[in-house]
Design an enzyme around this catalytic site. Sequence first.
Site, PDB file in Angstrom:
ATOM      1  N   GLY A 275      -1.511 -20.480   2.743  1.00  0.00           N
ATOM      2  CA  GLY A 275      -2.670 -19.555   2.828  1.00  0.00           C
ATOM      3  C   GLY A 275      -3.214 -19.263   1.850  1.00  0.00           C
ATOM      4  O   GLY A 275      -4.180 -19.773   1.390  1.00  0.00           O
ATOM      5  N   CYS A 343     -11.268   8.112   2.006  1.00  0.00           N
ATOM      6  CA  CYS A 343     -10.584   9.482   1.928  1.00  0.00           C
ATOM      7  C   CYS A 343      -8.929   9.419   1.892  1.00  0.00           C
ATOM      8  O   CYS A 343      -8.268  10.116   2.635  1.00  0.00           O
ATOM      9  CB  CYS A 343     -10.531  10.263   3.013  1.00  0.00           C
ATOM     10  SG  CYS A 343     -11.494  11.693   2.847  1.00  0.00           S
ATOM     11  N   GLU A 344      -8.404   8.791   0.632  1.00  0.00           N
ATOM     12  CA  GLU A 344      -6.958   8.538   0.282  1.00  0.00           C
ATOM     13  C   GLU A 344      -6.815   8.353  -1.005  1.00  0.00           C
ATOM     14  O   GLU A 344      -7.716   7.450  -1.613  1.00  0.00           O
ATOM     15  CB  GLU A 344      -6.497   7.269   1.042  1.00  0.00           C
ATOM     16  CG  GLU A 344      -6.589   7.134   2.493  1.00  0.00           C
ATOM     17  CD  GLU A 344      -5.684   7.851   3.322  1.00  0.00           C
ATOM     18  OE1 GLU A 344      -4.401   8.081   2.814  1.00  0.00           O
ATOM     19  OE2 GLU A 344      -5.824   8.470   4.559  1.00  0.00           O
ATOM     20  N   TYR A 372      -6.289 -12.593   2.498  1.00  0.00           N
ATOM     21  CA  TYR A 372      -5.727 -11.323   2.803  1.00  0.00           C
ATOM     22  C   TYR A 372      -6.780 -10.173   2.145  1.00  0.00           C
ATOM     23  O   TYR A 372      -6.187  -9.197   1.761  1.00  0.00           O
ATOM     24  CB  TYR A 372      -4.170 -11.197   1.924  1.00  0.00           C
ATOM     25  CG  TYR A 372      -3.461 -12.112   2.552  1.00  0.00           C
ATOM     26  CD1 TYR A 372      -2.831 -12.178   3.830  1.00  0.00           C
ATOM     27  CD2 TYR A 372      -2.977 -12.947   1.858  1.00  0.00           C
ATOM     28  CE1 TYR A 372      -1.917 -13.261   4.290  1.00  0.00           C
ATOM     29  CE2 TYR A 372      -2.064 -14.053   2.102  1.00  0.00           C
ATOM     30  CZ  TYR A 372      -1.591 -14.197   3.245  1.00  0.00           C
ATOM     31  OH  TYR A 372      -0.804 -15.194   3.927  1.00  0.00           O
TER      32      TYR A 372
END
Length: 414
Positions: A275, A343-344, A372
């Site tokens: 992948g 918001c992290e 990904y």
Amino acid sequence: MIGFSRPAHQFVCDGVPLSAIAEAEGTPVYIYSAALLRERYQAIDRAFGGYPHRLHYALKANSSLAVARLLRESGSAADANSIWEIELARRAGFPPGDVIFTGVGKSAAELECAVPLGLKAINVESAGELARVEAIAERLGVTARVALRVNPDIDSKSHPHISTGLKINKFGIPLDETRQLVASIPRRRHLALVAIHVHVGSQITATGPLASAAALVGELAVEVRGHGVALEYLDLGGGLGISYDHRHVPTVEQYARVLTDSVRSTRLPIVIEPGRAIAGPAGALVARVVDLKPRTADSDFAVLDAGMTELMRPALYGAYHRIEPVRPNAASERQYEFVGPVCESSDVVGRDRMVPTLEVGDLVWIADAGAYGSAMASNYNRRPLPAEVLVDDGTWRVIRRRQTLDDMTALESV
Ligand SMILES: Cc1ncc(COP(=O)(O)O)c(C=O)c1O
């Protein structure tokens, strides 16, 4: 040069300026090089030379329809991780016989749909799952083609979150139990065991674990033969790493040699499920600097309009992606902590990066986001999924338009 490069004063994808796409489509935007997708597929395919093999592109890395179709047209088969990826594969033109169904938690409903499809194989993850597949096949009066995914208890030496080959990982069937299941196959009329499968992790940069896992599958194949069962192929999974940071990774030739050398004596064809090694380098995420603010005496925060919602890998497992201004225009350099708008506090895209000094409004590109990236994107903070653009032969087209709030709320009711 195909892919992403800076021939003059700004970065391009297959000759098309990233800035032109960003101006037209807005940011953040994923940009893919069709030429590099084809080249990555062909390079791996070529590396196996005359050894019988088949590549099943792992859709989980990037299952955008146009990307899947392009790889189908290049000759790839598919590895699907859910019934929805199977359906996606079919819409992209993969016949069921070219699709392998992998995945650790296949629901009863997924198996009901999958068994009658005539897939190349259902890669079974437990004794219970094998029994469930068998029961469906018996009820439908068909023979299900299955592969057993063995857990070889091998350390892939990759990041713990993407290592799948140790006993403590949820993946696959312990070796002893695999042997017992193999021995039971001859008396199970509705099951055809077509392969043994192994996949010890992703972003693997050492060939040792790949060789050990393949060799174990080779040994199991000999035992299977001893039970009078003729396997069709060996499925050695995906996992080949790419160089996110210019560090050495195995070449596709080394990779292919390790696998073929490990199983050559079985004389069985090899299936692999790459992948990342195909899609990763063929895509980038382009974002805009929306704010700059002081961080330490020597560094600033560069707040981007893309973050963990568009590229989750750095927040999820501290993954490194190169970040560079699309049009570096300053003589000076400065250190930045590239962060997203979410918001992290974990919403960091790149730590401590020295790059040409930035201004608000500048574009940056984040490399190796083809795998990904969009596949793991989310709507957290109600952020719309970005547009995706495919550059092909000097022109480009939108292969997924930017999501709108209406798209997002279409499934909701008050
Ligand atoms: C069973 C299986 N096959 C293939 C892949 C693709 O791996 P990669 O993208 O590292 O090649 C994965 C991803 O982890 C997987 O779980």
